[in-house]
Enzyme design. Structure first.
Site, PDB file in Angstrom:
ATOM      1  CG  ASP A  93     -27.888 -42.472 -14.162  1.00  0.00           C
ATOM      2  OD1 ASP A  93     -29.024 -41.980 -13.988  1.00  0.00           O
ATOM      3  OD2 ASP A  93     -27.217 -42.967 -13.233  1.00  0.00           O
ATOM      4  CD  GLU A 142     -28.053 -40.172  -7.838  1.00  0.00           C
ATOM      5  OE1 GLU A 142     -27.151 -40.312  -8.653  1.00  0.00           O
ATOM      6  OE2 GLU A 142     -29.248 -40.228  -8.157  1.00  0.00           O
TER       7      GLU A 142
HETATM    8  C1  BGC Z   1     -34.081 -36.023  -9.515  1.00  0.00           C
HETATM    9  C2  BGC Z   1     -33.976 -37.376  -9.077  1.00  0.00           C
HETATM   10  C3  BGC Z   1     -33.370 -38.122 -10.032  1.00  0.00           C
HETATM   11  C4  BGC Z   1     -32.039 -37.658  -9.890  1.00  0.00           C
HETATM   12  C5  BGC Z   1     -31.410 -38.392 -10.811  1.00  0.00           C
HETATM   13  C6  BGC Z   1     -32.726 -35.512  -9.530  1.00  0.00           C
HETATM   14  O1  BGC Z   1     -32.677 -34.338 -10.194  1.00  0.00           O
HETATM   15  O2  BGC Z   1     -34.888 -35.390  -8.638  1.00  0.00           O
HETATM   16  O3  BGC Z   1     -35.189 -37.808  -9.343  1.00  0.00           O
HETATM   17  O4  BGC Z   1     -33.519 -39.466  -9.760  1.00  0.00           O
HETATM   18  O5  BGC Z   1     -31.927 -36.328 -10.231  1.00  0.00           O
HETATM   19  O6  BGC Z   1     -31.584 -39.440 -10.101  1.00  0.00           O
HETATM   20  C1  BGC Z   2     -29.327 -42.382 -10.693  1.00  0.00           C
HETATM   21  C2  BGC Z   2     -30.010 -43.618 -11.191  1.00  0.00           C
HETATM   22  C3  BGC Z   2     -31.476 -43.381 -11.336  1.00  0.00           C
HETATM   23  C4  BGC Z   2     -31.723 -42.194 -12.215  1.00  0.00           C
HETATM   24  C5  BGC Z   2     -33.185 -41.873 -12.418  1.00  0.00           C
HETATM   25  C6  BGC Z   2     -29.717 -41.185 -11.471  1.00  0.00           C
HETATM   26  O1  BGC Z   2     -29.225 -40.051 -10.873  1.00  0.00           O
HETATM   27  O2  BGC Z   2     -27.930 -42.562 -10.764  1.00  0.00           O
HETATM   28  O3  BGC Z   2     -29.763 -44.677 -10.314  1.00  0.00           O
HETATM   29  O4  BGC Z   2     -32.089 -44.519 -11.861  1.00  0.00           O
HETATM   30  O5  BGC Z   2     -31.104 -41.084 -11.647  1.00  0.00           O
HETATM   31  O6  BGC Z   2     -33.767 -41.364 -11.299  1.00  0.00           O
END
Ligand code: BGC
Ligand code: BGC
Length: 861
Positions: free
Chosen positions: A333, A529
């Site tokens: 991730d 998240e």
């Molecule tokens: C990004 C999201 C990314 C997330 C990880 C952020 O920094 O903008 O795109 O999905 O981190 O999910």
């Molecule tokens: C999230 C994932 C996501 C990834 C890429 C992460 O922060 O936990 O679910 O796929 O970012 O955006």
């Protein structure tokens, strides 16, 4: 207590799942047959699974041949996944890069309005670059995206209900069709890989990713995961299909107190019967990739501490690959490898050795390649491990036909229509709604009624869609960002005719309205998240978190008219008070772009006259206690509940008990990636001020005419959690609120104002820290000596005891600005995790008040 994260006792469904599972398991469970109460089952083991996509000897031969012709540098390049903001097509070519992703809220050329053609052009450019390397066998790149409820980063795409709504629909065939429709949308943009489905079994609604979870029970998730993967991937050889990902492996829904990226404290049996079920379904359906999870796992019963999943060889390699037979690849991730002990975002042998095959290293990919090369040369990572990882990646690329098809070769490529699946989504919305109350047959609404619609959310696609919608957190968008969408308000207008509908977003028209019925649309504002977590000291009472929603329903009820409440939320919340204020109450989850799916059911038929009833049933228990961790906590509604027009029932008024908090406030959040209400981060310069706002992509230079501050978003602890602030003129960065907060209890508990800071450029002039308790009340202390001890680029947590401010006269009963950094150029620092933490003032690393010289103290007259 080992199962403190499990709010609900094991239900019969779990035992059923267990029985089904044990049949296919290498280790038999010993369920007694002749005793009335089932004894706890014996510990289960990871089952061997059969994938629908079987190993193909021709592909295996080809992989082995190509691998034999690859240099180490080319192999490591295959294992890298960089972010489109940080890599050009030409860099993909020169570094033999295996994959790119666009994160949530990342678009080609950073253009939120990027068209299908813009996406496709970039996809072709990356592809062509990957096929123009000087390698013996050029290898096509694969692009991954979070199309988690439709192609959710792309303007104009249909957004389906988030998984929590699909779980309530209880219809695997529907989920399969949504998987297929999403795959076509993704192909339209030239992308071949989707980071979905999330197969988490969320156990605690405090978790801000609960809405990404289909259900609390493993058995349902197993079916839905299989259906989703089948719809999205098919056999992988038909056009219009994409590779799916089961995520996040494993136990993301099991963390204590629902903390994102937290620790699951459960037994192996519980992990297998509940949290692994989705992987079983997905792997059997042929899922080709699995994403590792940020969380950790401790099995107290077996006294095993697996640690963070990205470093857990016992799970990634031994369980997933070896025992279950998963032969696709594991992707890490976002910068998650950097969280392992001894690792950073620039190197992490431990993750690769544990079984991570592809590293999502959005920005630091160049350093990661060089460091990994050295780690292989020194023997810290074996050649065999690298070969295994690359074999898996090549296998998946061959299976998916990437060598034969460039992005624009798909029949769906570049077609804006392929983004649009409105009828299917509207049907999904209708099926996802759960009717929790319907007194006196308030619903269905009648077409000759005059309807007053209230609530800002009634006319807001962002509210309907929640997180992962154009932007990552679902914030900083408006209806204009969703051109192919309908709000619930437009649906009501279509049903009864605009002339019979009035709309009052703030409810101010309630008292003077002559409507026959009020439809109130309330609920949670978008989040994703981390940001969406509800801290353990806070209650789950929606009205406490959003008093304006409560006031709206109170005004509606006071009008004496029937009140229909539509509740938009990413999770079940405590709403006893809101249910009492409503004649009818619908849990609508996060339905996405098709608000008319809700009005269809509210009126009992779609505009063409087809009858529609409520068929959605809860896939999560609904809390009957504002503090669900309490011992006496019961569910208000159980899994499976939900009313319908066909079988009406009545409800007695509910008891309402909303304590101020669920536990002693151990911390007061102020800022971490986003503002924590009531506080907001803002810039101040001379007499002006400006809030930083929620846009994580913005680089703010302010004031525009002659900037005093430049602020960008960067990562310190978790993705995009910090603000990188450059002083261009004397100015301050403060966190302030409209009114004072009472910090007395925290002050008595030896609290400190704490924040994380990384000096990017050292100051030469003094830096002051200011806390305020109103217009004419506040204290500034000198931070200069402290900051001078920090090296440039190092991250530190600063703990300033509240006592240091109280002793100079800050009134802890009414602090309206707990944080303020006053500086002048040159100075540049990144800051985040601003909060007040009980007892941190007496930590050994708390700052001594004597080291914080007083600059000035303003006292109230
Ligand atoms: C990004 C999201 C990314 C997330 C990880 C952020 O920094 O903008 O795109 O999905 O981190 O999910
Ligand atoms: C999230 C994932 C996501 C990834 C890429 C992460 O922060 O936990 O679910 O796929 O970012 O955006």
């Amino acid at each position: 207590m080992t199962n403190s994260t499990t709010l609900f006792p094991l239900r019969p469904a779990v035992f059923a799942a267990l029985a089904v599972l044990s049949a296919g398991c290498s280790q038999e469970s010993s369920m007694p047959t002749d005793t009335p109460a089932p004894a706890p089952p014996a510990a289960l083991d990871w089952p061997a699974l059969q994938s629908a996509i079987a190993a193909d000897p021709q592909i295996e031969t080809r992989v082995a041949e190509m691998l034999g012709r690859m240099t180490l540098r080319q192999k490591i390049g295959q294992m890298i996944q960089a972010e489109i903001k940080s890599i050009t097509p030409d860099e993909v070519r020169t570094h033999y890069i295996g994959s790119v992703l666009n994160g949530g809220g990342s678009w080609p050329a950073r253009n939120k309005q990027a068209s299908v053609g813009d996406w496709l052009t970039l996809a072709d450019a990356y592809y062509t670059a990957s096929m123009s390397t000087d390698a013996a066998d050029p290898i096509p790149i694969i692009w991954g995206t979070d199309a988690v409820h439709g192609h959710s980063n792309v303007v104009g795409a249909t957004l389906f209900p988030h998984n929590i709504g699909l779980g309530a629909a209880h219809d695997p065939a529907l989920i399969e069709r949504i998987g297929a429709a999403t795959a076509q949308s993704v192909r339209a943009t030239g992308i071949q890989w989707v980071f979905a489905p999330t197969v988490a079994a969320a156990q605690n609604p405090r978790w801000g990713r609960t809405y990404e979870s289909f259900a609390v029970d493993g058995a349902l998730i197993r079916d839905y995961a299989a259906a989703y993967v089948h719809g999205m991937q098919g056999t992988l050889r038909e056009d219009g299909k994409v590779i799916a990902t089961a995520k996040h492996f494993i136990g993301d829904g099991a963390t204590e107190l629902g903390r994102d990226q937290g620790v699951a404290q459960i037994s192996k049996t519980e992990m297998i019967t509940t949290h692994a079920q989705g992987y079983f379904g997905a792997i059997e359906a042929g899922v080709q990739t699995v994403m590792a999870s940020y969380n950790s796992w401790t099995d107290p019963a077996a006294a095993i501490e697996y640690g963070k999943m990205h470093g857990a060889k016992a799970l990634l390699t031994d369980a997933l690959k070896n025992a279950m037979g998963f032969d696709g690849f594991i992707v890490s991730d976002w910068n998650a490898v950097g969280q392992l002990p001894g690792c950073s975002n620039r190197q992490c042998a431990a993750a690769i050795n544990a079984g991570i095959d592809m590293i999502m290293v959005p920005d630091d990919w160049k350093a990661f390649i060089e460091n990994t090369l050295k780690q292989v040369e020194s023997g810290e990572i074996t050649q065999a491990r690298i070969d295994d990882a690359v074999t898996r990646i090549l296998r998946v690329k061959l299976r998916a036909g990437l060598f034969e098809q460039k992005p624009s070769d798909s029949a769906f490529a570049g077609k804006p229509d392929a983004l649009v699946h409105r009828e299917l989504a509207r049907q999904a919305v209708r099926q996802s709604l759960v009717l929790l109350k319907n007194e006196a047959a308030t619903l269905p609404l009648k077409r000759d009624q005059r309807v007053l619609v209230v609530g800002e959310a009634a006319d807001s696609v962002p509210h309907q869609s929640g997180g992962w919608s154009i932007t990552w957190q679902g914030t900083d968008t408006s209806n204009a960002d969703f051109p192919n969408a309908d709000t619930l308000l437009s649906g009501v207008r279509e049903q009864v005719g605009s002339e019979r509908v009035s709309y009052s977003a703030d409810g101010s028209a309630i008292a003077s309205s002559d409507a026959d019925v009020i439809v109130a649309v309330i609920g949670e504002a978008p989040y994703a998240e981390t940001n969406g977590d509800i801290l353990s000291s806070f209650t789950l009472a929606h009205s406490q978190r959003d008093p304006a929603d409560l006031a709206l329903l109170q005004a509606a009820q006071a009008s004496g008219r029937p009140v229909v409440t539509v509740f938009l939320s990413g999770r079940p919340l405590y709403v006893n008070d809101l249910l009492n204020l409503s004649h009818a109450f619908v849990a609508a989850w996060l339905p996405g772009t098709e608000g008319k799916g809700i009005s269809d059911v509210l009126f009992g038929s779609s505009p063409d006259g087809t009858a529609v009833d409520f068929t959605g049933r809860l896939s999560f228990p609904w809390p009957g206690n504002a503090c669900p961790e309490r011992k006496d906590s019961t569910s208000l509604f159980e899994v499976g509940q939900g009313q319908s027009y066909a079988s009406p029932s009545t409800a007695a008024p509910l008891p309402v008990d909303i304590p101020d908090a669920c536990g002693p406030a151990t911390a007061l959040p102020i800022f971490n990636m986003a503002d924590a209400a009531p506080f907001a981060l803002e810039m101040r310069h001379q007499e002006q001020s400006r809030a930083l706002g929620a846009d994580l992509n913005a680089v703010i230079e302010w004031p525009a005419e002659s900037p005093a501050l430049r602020v960008a978003t960067v990562q310190m602890n978790t993705q995009q959690d910090a603000k990188d602030v450059t002083w261009l003129a004397p100015a301050s960065l403060v966190a302030s609120a409209g009114s004072g907060s009472n910090l007395n209890a925290l002050a008595h508990a030896q609290a400190a104002l704490s924040f994380d800071i990384r000096i990017e450029q050292a100051a030469t002039a003094p830096v002051h820290f200011e806390m305020r308790c109103g217009e004419r009340c506040g204290v500034a202390l000198d931070l200069s000596a402290l900051l001078q001890r920090f090296g440039v680029g190092e991250q530190h947590t600063v703990k300033l005891p509240l006592a240091c401010f109280a002793q100079h006269g800050v009134d802890m009963g009414g602090v309206n600005q707990p944080f303020g950094l006053i500086a002048e150029p040159p100075f540049r620092a990144s800051v985040t995790r601003i909060r007040i933490v009980a007892s941190a003032g007496s930590d050994s690393d708390a700052i001594n008040c004597a080291d914080l010289p007083l600059i000035r103290s303003l006292r109230q007259p």
